[in-house]
Design a protein around this motif. Structure first.
Motif, PDB file in Angstrom:
ATOM      1  N   ALA A 150       0.806  -1.217   0.000  1.00 49.50           N
ATOM      2  CA  ALA A 150       0.000   0.000   0.000  1.00 49.50           C
ATOM      3  C   ALA A 150       0.838   1.265   0.000  1.00 49.50           C
ATOM      4  O   ALA A 150       0.293   2.362  -0.116  1.00 49.50           O
ATOM      5  N   GLY A 151       2.158   1.123   0.140  1.00 48.56           N
ATOM      6  CA  GLY A 151       3.042   2.272   0.030  1.00 48.56           C
ATOM      7  C   GLY A 151       3.411   2.542  -1.420  1.00 48.56           C
ATOM      8  O   GLY A 151       3.114   1.733  -2.313  1.00 48.56           O
ATOM      9  N   ASN A 152       4.069   3.653  -1.658  1.00 49.22           N
ATOM     10  CA  ASN A 152       4.349   4.047  -3.047  1.00 49.22           C
ATOM     11  C   ASN A 152       5.756   3.689  -3.517  1.00 49.22           C
ATOM     12  O   ASN A 152       6.131   4.026  -4.639  1.00 49.22           O
ATOM     13  N   ALA A 153       6.546   3.006  -2.687  1.00 48.04           N
ATOM     14  CA  ALA A 153       7.850   2.507  -3.133  1.00 48.04           C
ATOM     15  C   ALA A 153       7.661   1.193  -3.908  1.00 48.04           C
ATOM     16  O   ALA A 153       6.656   0.497  -3.718  1.00 48.04           O
ATOM     17  N   PRO A 154       8.573   0.795  -4.770  1.00 46.26           N
ATOM     18  CA  PRO A 154       9.777   1.537  -5.132  1.00 46.26           C
ATOM     19  C   PRO A 154       9.596   2.496  -6.307  1.00 46.26           C
ATOM     20  O   PRO A 154      10.454   3.322  -6.558  1.00 46.26           O
ATOM     21  N   MET A 155       8.465   2.364  -7.030  1.00 44.37           N
ATOM     22  CA  MET A 155       8.314   3.138  -8.274  1.00 44.37           C
ATOM     23  C   MET A 155       6.869   3.521  -8.524  1.00 44.37           C
ATOM     24  O   MET A 155       6.446   3.699  -9.666  1.00 44.37           O
ATOM     25  N   PHE A 156       6.084   3.668  -7.445  1.00 43.59           N
ATOM     26  CA  PHE A 156       4.643   3.848  -7.608  1.00 43.59           C
ATOM     27  C   PHE A 156       4.140   5.182  -7.067  1.00 43.59           C
ATOM     28  O   PHE A 156       2.982   5.312  -6.677  1.00 43.59           O
ATOM     29  N   GLU A 157       5.007   6.199  -7.052  1.00 43.85           N
ATOM     30  CA  GLU A 157       4.604   7.495  -6.503  1.00 43.85           C
ATOM     31  C   GLU A 157       3.389   8.085  -7.228  1.00 43.85           C
ATOM     32  O   GLU A 157       2.608   8.834  -6.637  1.00 43.85           O
ATOM     33  N   ALA A 158       3.222   7.764  -8.504  1.00 42.38           N
ATOM     34  CA  ALA A 158       2.120   8.328  -9.279  1.00 42.38           C
ATOM     35  C   ALA A 158       0.863   7.472  -9.251  1.00 42.38           C
ATOM     36  O   ALA A 158      -0.168   7.856  -9.806  1.00 42.38           O
ATOM     37  N   SER A 159       0.922   6.329  -8.589  1.00 41.61           N
ATOM     38  CA  SER A 159      -0.227   5.425  -8.577  1.00 41.61           C
ATOM     39  C   SER A 159      -1.339   5.972  -7.688  1.00 41.61           C
ATOM     40  O   SER A 159      -1.097   6.345  -6.538  1.00 41.61           O
ATOM     41  N   PRO A 160      -2.580   5.974  -8.186  1.00 45.29           N
ATOM     42  CA  PRO A 160      -3.703   6.397  -7.341  1.00 45.29           C
ATOM     43  C   PRO A 160      -4.189   5.302  -6.399  1.00 45.29           C
ATOM     44  O   PRO A 160      -5.104   5.523  -5.605  1.00 45.29           O
ATOM     45  N   HIS A 161      -3.567   4.122  -6.467  1.00 45.67           N
ATOM     46  CA  HIS A 161      -4.043   2.968  -5.713  1.00 45.67           C
ATOM     47  C   HIS A 161      -3.289   2.742  -4.410  1.00 45.67           C
ATOM     48  O   HIS A 161      -3.587   1.770  -3.700  1.00 45.67           O
ATOM     49  N   VAL A 162      -2.337   3.593  -4.097  1.00 49.70           N
ATOM     50  CA  VAL A 162      -1.528   3.419  -2.894  1.00 49.70           C
ATOM     51  C   VAL A 162      -1.552   4.696  -2.059  1.00 49.70           C
ATOM     52  O   VAL A 162      -2.105   5.713  -2.468  1.00 49.70           O
ATOM     53  N   GLY A 163      -0.945   4.608  -0.881  1.00 50.88           N
ATOM     54  CA  GLY A 163      -0.806   5.798  -0.043  1.00 50.88           C
ATOM     55  C   GLY A 163      -1.551   5.677   1.263  1.00 50.88           C
ATOM     56  O   GLY A 163      -2.496   4.905   1.426  1.00 50.88           O
ATOM     57  N   ILE A 164      -1.123   6.479   2.211  1.00 54.94           N
ATOM     58  CA  ILE A 164      -1.655   6.405   3.554  1.00 54.94           C
ATOM     59  C   ILE A 164      -3.143   6.723   3.616  1.00 54.94           C
ATOM     60  O   ILE A 164      -3.880   6.115   4.397  1.00 54.94           O
TER      61      ILE A 164
END
Length: 282
Positions: A150-164
């Motif tokens: 559910a975190g945005n590492a290693p390459m998913f900073e732009a994903s709308p499906h992850v994050g706190i």
């Protein structure tokens, strides 16, 4: 336990991938294309288990994930069959949000799956996606945990499906379900740690994020997480390796943790007790 292994008898690796050869090869090819990572660890169950035993691991959580609809039921069945021939394997199950979520998950739980795994950015499903509600309802009914990337590492900073925020909304709706955010929640580790401090059913695993060589691959320093985290959250931070899909030697995953100035209580929790608690064994 070997002399160069983890410092706890009965160690559990909470984050291992065991999947059919064709699927594993496709995952490795995608990681190589995206990040240039190379892998030379074995992928068949017996070889994986032999390698884990060398480092003192007695059991491991096997994590599948379904990247497209229609494959989860067969994938779960394959993994459960592999686990039936093993004394080490603790099989999780998966489901794609476009599947009949209730039917797939119920069948997996009835046949012995110990929990659920979602690779949120790859599966393109956020933790709070309502299509997963039947899965979480079954987790509550069967007392099974769930593990998310559910975190945005290693390459998913732009994903709308992850994050706190997506993970927090899931927790608000299903507080009774034990849930782990893999990879220490990186790169939002501080927010995930804060959530774990206030929600006793939130867990984190160390896989990849705490490797001594992680900075070769992503912009993260394990020193950003101090020793107090492992003491204060003892019982809810689990050792995991991401093996065999790591582009480095297995010992890189645990050596930095062993070198920390941790109490025996924190070490036991990290390498065994927390995963046992997550699984509902204690």
């Amino acid at each position: 336990m070997t002399s160069n292994g983890i410092p706890v008898d009965g160690g559990i690796d909470s984050h291992v991938h065991l999947m059919p050869d064709r699927l594993m090869a496709a995952i490795r090819e995608a990681l190589n294309d995206a990040a240039g990572w190379e892998f030379d660890h074995p992928t068949d169950r017996e070889a994986i288990e032999a390698a884990l035993r060398e480092y003192g691991i007695e059991r491991y959580v096997a994590l599948p994930y379904a990247h497209k609809p229609g494959i989860a039921a067969d994938l779960n069945g394959w993994l459960l069959e592999e686990a039936s021939a093993s004394e080490m394997c603790l099989p999780f199950a998966t489901v794609h949000p476009a599947d009949d979520v209730h039917a797939v998950v119920e069948a997996a739980f009835e046949n012995g799956a110990r929990g659920l795994k979602f690779q949120c950015p790859v599966q393109e499903v956020a933790p709070d996606d309502p299509r997963l509600d039947p899965a979480y309802e079954l987790c509550a009914a069967y007392d099974r945990p769930v593990l998310h990337h559910a975190g945005n590492a290693p390459m998913f900073e732009a994903s709308p499906h992850v994050g706190i925020e997506r993970f927090r909304r899931f927790r608000e709706r299903f507080p009774a379900v034990r849930a782990c955010c893999a990879h220490m929640g990186t790169f939002e580790h501080e927010a995930f740690l804060e959530l774990a401090r206030t929600d006793e059913n939130v867990y984190l695993d160390t896989s990849f994020a705490m490797a001594t060589v992680v900075d070769r691959y992503v912009d993260f320093d394990p020193a950003a997480i101090d020793d107090a985290v492992f003491e204060d959250l003892a019982g809810r931070v689990m050792y995991g390796s991401d093996y065999p899909n790591v582009p480095h030697a297995y010992e890189r995953e645990y050596e930095g943790l062993v070198d920390r100035d941790l109490s025996e209580t924190a070490l036991e929790a990290l390498f065994r007790g927390a995963t046992a608690q997550f699984l509902g064994e204690t």
